[in-house]
Design a protein around this motif. Structure first.
Motif, PDB file in Angstrom:
ATOM      1  N   THR A   1      72.345 -46.810  34.508  1.00 34.24           N
ATOM      2  CA  THR A   1      71.116 -46.458  35.218  1.00 34.24           C
ATOM      3  C   THR A   1      69.920 -46.416  34.265  1.00 34.24           C
ATOM      4  O   THR A   1      70.083 -46.269  33.054  1.00 34.24           O
ATOM      5  CB  THR A   1      71.278 -45.087  35.899  1.00 34.24           C
ATOM      6  OG1 THR A   1      71.614 -44.111  34.891  1.00 34.24           O
ATOM      7  CG2 THR A   1      72.364 -45.117  36.959  1.00 34.24           C
TER       8      THR A   1
ATOM      9  N   LEU B   1      64.353 -48.731  43.633  1.00 32.65           N
ATOM     10  CA  LEU B   1      65.738 -48.315  43.387  1.00 32.65           C
ATOM     11  C   LEU B   1      66.679 -49.469  43.729  1.00 32.65           C
ATOM     12  O   LEU B   1      66.441 -50.199  44.692  1.00 32.65           O
ATOM     13  CB  LEU B   1      66.105 -47.093  44.232  1.00 32.65           C
ATOM     14  CG  LEU B   1      65.288 -45.818  44.004  1.00 32.65           C
ATOM     15  CD1 LEU B   1      65.910 -44.653  44.777  1.00 32.65           C
ATOM     16  CD2 LEU B   1      65.166 -45.471  42.522  1.00 32.65           C
ATOM     17  N   TYR B   2      67.734 -49.624  42.958  1.00 37.30           N
ATOM     18  CA  TYR B   2      68.763 -50.669  43.100  1.00 37.30           C
ATOM     19  C   TYR B   2      68.340 -52.019  42.522  1.00 37.30           C
ATOM     20  O   TYR B   2      69.152 -52.928  42.435  1.00 37.30           O
ATOM     21  CB  TYR B   2      69.260 -50.834  44.551  1.00 37.30           C
ATOM     22  CG  TYR B   2      70.084 -49.646  45.008  1.00 37.30           C
ATOM     23  CD1 TYR B   2      71.452 -49.582  44.781  1.00 37.30           C
ATOM     24  CD2 TYR B   2      69.468 -48.551  45.627  1.00 37.30           C
ATOM     25  CE1 TYR B   2      72.195 -48.482  45.175  1.00 37.30           C
ATOM     26  CE2 TYR B   2      70.199 -47.440  46.020  1.00 37.30           C
ATOM     27  CZ  TYR B   2      71.563 -47.415  45.793  1.00 37.30           C
ATOM     28  OH  TYR B   2      72.294 -46.318  46.171  1.00 37.30           O
ATOM     29  N   ASP B   3      67.047 -52.193  42.142  1.00 36.18           N
ATOM     30  CA  ASP B   3      66.692 -53.418  41.417  1.00 36.18           C
ATOM     31  C   ASP B   3      67.362 -53.365  40.044  1.00 36.18           C
ATOM     32  O   ASP B   3      67.555 -52.276  39.473  1.00 36.18           O
ATOM     33  CB  ASP B   3      65.170 -53.534  41.235  1.00 36.18           C
ATOM     34  CG  ASP B   3      64.462 -53.930  42.535  1.00 36.18           C
ATOM     35  OD1 ASP B   3      65.153 -54.338  43.484  1.00 36.18           O
ATOM     36  OD2 ASP B   3      63.217 -53.822  42.581  1.00 36.18           O
TER      37      ASP B   3
ATOM     38  N   ARG C   1      71.890 -55.690  46.833  1.00 31.36           N
ATOM     39  CA  ARG C   1      71.306 -54.347  46.958  1.00 31.36           C
ATOM     40  C   ARG C   1      69.838 -54.290  46.529  1.00 31.36           C
ATOM     41  O   ARG C   1      69.150 -53.311  46.794  1.00 31.36           O
ATOM     42  CB  ARG C   1      72.106 -53.344  46.100  1.00 31.36           C
ATOM     43  CG  ARG C   1      73.598 -53.314  46.368  1.00 31.36           C
ATOM     44  CD  ARG C   1      73.912 -52.838  47.769  1.00 31.36           C
ATOM     45  NE  ARG C   1      73.335 -51.555  48.091  1.00 31.36           N
ATOM     46  CZ  ARG C   1      73.921 -50.378  47.878  1.00 31.36           C
ATOM     47  NH1 ARG C   1      75.105 -50.325  47.328  1.00 31.36           N
ATOM     48  NH2 ARG C   1      73.322 -49.253  48.224  1.00 31.36           N
TER      49      ARG C   1
ATOM     50  N   VAL D   1      70.273 -50.788  36.148  1.00 30.30           N
ATOM     51  CA  VAL D   1      69.826 -50.631  37.530  1.00 30.30           C
ATOM     52  C   VAL D   1      68.772 -49.525  37.569  1.00 30.30           C
ATOM     53  O   VAL D   1      68.894 -48.518  36.855  1.00 30.30           O
ATOM     54  CB  VAL D   1      71.027 -50.302  38.451  1.00 30.30           C
ATOM     55  CG1 VAL D   1      71.595 -48.907  38.202  1.00 30.30           C
ATOM     56  CG2 VAL D   1      70.649 -50.457  39.918  1.00 30.30           C
TER      57      VAL D   1
ATOM     58  N   SER E   1      67.449 -46.356  38.731  1.00 28.16           N
ATOM     59  CA  SER E   1      67.985 -45.191  39.454  1.00 28.16           C
ATOM     60  C   SER E   1      66.884 -44.205  39.815  1.00 28.16           C
ATOM     61  O   SER E   1      67.103 -43.271  40.587  1.00 28.16           O
ATOM     62  CB  SER E   1      69.020 -44.474  38.577  1.00 28.16           C
ATOM     63  OG  SER E   1      68.428 -44.044  37.351  1.00 28.16           O
TER      64      SER E   1
ATOM     65  N   ASP F   1      68.642 -41.621  42.265  1.00 26.95           N
ATOM     66  CA  ASP F   1      69.762 -41.860  43.184  1.00 26.95           C
ATOM     67  C   ASP F   1      70.973 -42.270  42.335  1.00 26.95           C
ATOM     68  O   ASP F   1      71.013 -43.375  41.788  1.00 26.95           O
ATOM     69  CB  ASP F   1      69.388 -42.972  44.176  1.00 26.95           C
ATOM     70  CG  ASP F   1      70.538 -43.343  45.118  1.00 26.95           C
ATOM     71  OD1 ASP F   1      71.683 -42.847  44.933  1.00 26.95           O
ATOM     72  OD2 ASP F   1      70.298 -44.154  46.022  1.00 26.95           O
TER      73      ASP F   1
ATOM     74  N   LYS G   1      73.916 -43.068  43.134  1.00 25.74           N
ATOM     75  CA  LYS G   1      74.743 -44.154  43.692  1.00 25.74           C
ATOM     76  C   LYS G   1      74.371 -45.526  43.119  1.00 25.74           C
ATOM     77  O   LYS G   1      75.143 -46.481  43.228  1.00 25.74           O
ATOM     78  CB  LYS G   1      74.593 -44.191  45.217  1.00 25.74           C
ATOM     79  CG  LYS G   1      75.297 -43.051  45.925  1.00 25.74           C
ATOM     80  CD  LYS G   1      76.718 -43.481  46.211  1.00 25.74           C
ATOM     81  CE  LYS G   1      77.487 -42.395  46.936  1.00 25.74           C
ATOM     82  NZ  LYS G   1      78.935 -42.657  46.892  1.00 25.74           N
ATOM     83  N   THR G   2      73.164 -45.623  42.539  1.00 26.74           N
ATOM     84  CA  THR G   2      72.746 -46.902  41.946  1.00 26.74           C
ATOM     85  C   THR G   2      73.718 -47.324  40.837  1.00 26.74           C
ATOM     86  O   THR G   2      73.930 -48.509  40.621  1.00 26.74           O
ATOM     87  CB  THR G   2      71.322 -46.790  41.347  1.00 26.74           C
ATOM     88  OG1 THR G   2      71.291 -45.666  40.450  1.00 26.74           O
ATOM     89  CG2 THR G   2      70.267 -46.603  42.445  1.00 26.74           C
TER      90      THR G   2
ATOM     91  N   ALA H   1      76.412 -49.511  42.193  1.00 27.71           N
ATOM     92  CA  ALA H   1      75.927 -50.861  42.524  1.00 27.71           C
ATOM     93  C   ALA H   1      75.833 -51.703  41.251  1.00 27.71           C
ATOM     94  O   ALA H   1      76.184 -52.889  41.253  1.00 27.71           O
ATOM     95  CB  ALA H   1      74.567 -50.769  43.209  1.00 27.71           C
ATOM     96  N   CYS H   2      75.398 -51.077  40.166  1.00 26.89           N
ATOM     97  CA  CYS H   2      75.275 -51.797  38.891  1.00 26.89           C
ATOM     98  C   CYS H   2      76.649 -52.292  38.435  1.00 26.89           C
ATOM     99  O   CYS H   2      76.792 -53.435  37.998  1.00 26.89           O
ATOM    100  CB  CYS H   2      74.650 -50.890  37.836  1.00 26.89           C
ATOM    101  SG  CYS H   2      74.179 -51.756  36.330  1.00 26.89           S
TER     102      CYS H   2
END
Ligand code: SAH
Length: 283
Positions: free
Chosen positions: A107, A117-119, A191, A247, A249, A259, A261-262, A265-266
């Motif tokens: 993150t 977020l999530y980029d 995402r 990612v 976050s 966040d 949860k990012t 996703a990473c």
């Protein structure tokens, strides 16, 4: 020694040595693993769980999961947070596992307000945001990191701060082969966006917008974290190809709140990057 005893001794010696020399020569053990690092449990547990034939190794406070992915050796490392922990974990991994490449992922906080977020930021380079020489201020005059001079602690063996060559930021470029693998699976990430950019690292979580604007203007940072540049510094000194993958976050420049949860996703994206990179390696 009787002839019978000599024969027994020979057979025992042969029994002990033959299996060792065979396994040392087996091609699977000669492959240098891909090392994937993350600071926190939420940044590595999904990846570690996807390895086959995993062995867990604990060294001091650091944990390494050694296994395979698509039949190729991969080591997942929990570096712990911050530059000192990340550097130490990288040295341990280089010494113990001789990685062919290192991906440091997890993150990060956005420095670019267009990042949501999530980029994900792929590190074209990473820079240290933790090495400065402050200018003299008398007692009572306060502190202003906006006028601190940048130090590159790698630039020379002279006195840090008095050598004019040192007033550039320490910058560690991302590896071209790892970057190509990461870009090749960009479309699979749904995402958010995947962009190239500069990652800045220090033990400080910055929320002062003027200081973030300074880093962005002087070093071109897209995001900040606490590990990438320090692992990259060790990778460079150890001559191991390196890429930072981060990612977003949280992003104080546009108000996007943290966040956790990012981090998952990473890992999903990095899993695809590692598979793509492994496919380019000789077996
Ligand atoms: N809120 C988290 C704190 C994470 S501390 C928690 O409660 O656990 C910082 C860790 O997240 C570091 O490993 C760093 O690499 C990453 N990180 C995420 N956003 C960051 C930011 N804005 N600045 C610095 N590091 C950040």
């Amino acid at each position: 020694m009787t002839a019978h005893r000599r024969l027994s001794a020979f057979l025992i010696a042969a029994f002990l040595t033959v299996p060792l020399s065979v396994s040392a020569q087996s091609p699977a053990t000669d492959l240098r693993p891909v090392l994937v690092q993350g600071a926190m449990q939420l940044e590595i547990e999904k990846l570690a769980g996807r390895l086959a034939d995993v062995k867990v190794e604990r060294v001091g406070g650091w944990t390494f999961w050694s296994g395979t992915l698509d039949g190729y050796p991969v080591v997942v490392s929990k570096t712990l947070k911050g530059v000192a922990n990340a550097a130490a974990a990288t040295v341990l991994a280089v010494e113990r596992h001789r990685p062919i490449a290192i991906i440091n992922q997890g993150t990060a906080g956005g420095h670019d307000p267009s990042l949501r977020l999530y980029d994900i930021v792929l590190g074209t380079s990473s820079v240290s945001l933790g090495a400065f020489k402050s200018r003299y201020r008398p007692a009572g005059a306060g502190s202003n990191p906006l006028d601190w001079k940048v130090l590159d602690l790698m630039a020379s063996e002279g006195s840090a701060g008095n050598d004019p060559n040192e007033h550039n930021v320490a910058r560690f470029p991302g590896d071209v082969g790892l970057m190509a693998a990461a870009l090749s699976v960009k479309q699979a990430y749904k995402r958010g966006r995947v962009v190239e950019g500069v990652i800045g690292s220090s033990d400080i979580w910055h929320e002062e917008l003027d200081l973030i604007a300074r880093f962005r203007a002087e070093f071109g940072t897209s995001a900040e974290d606490m590990e990438t540049a320090s692992a990259a510094q060790i990778a460079k000194l150890s001559k191991v190809p390196f890429l930072g993958v981060r990612v977003v976050s949280d992003n104080i420049t546009n108000g996007d709140p943290y966040d956790r949860k990012t981090g998952e996703a990473c890992q999903d994206y990095v899993y695809q990057v590692v598979k793509a990179y492994i496919a380019t390696l000789k077996r």
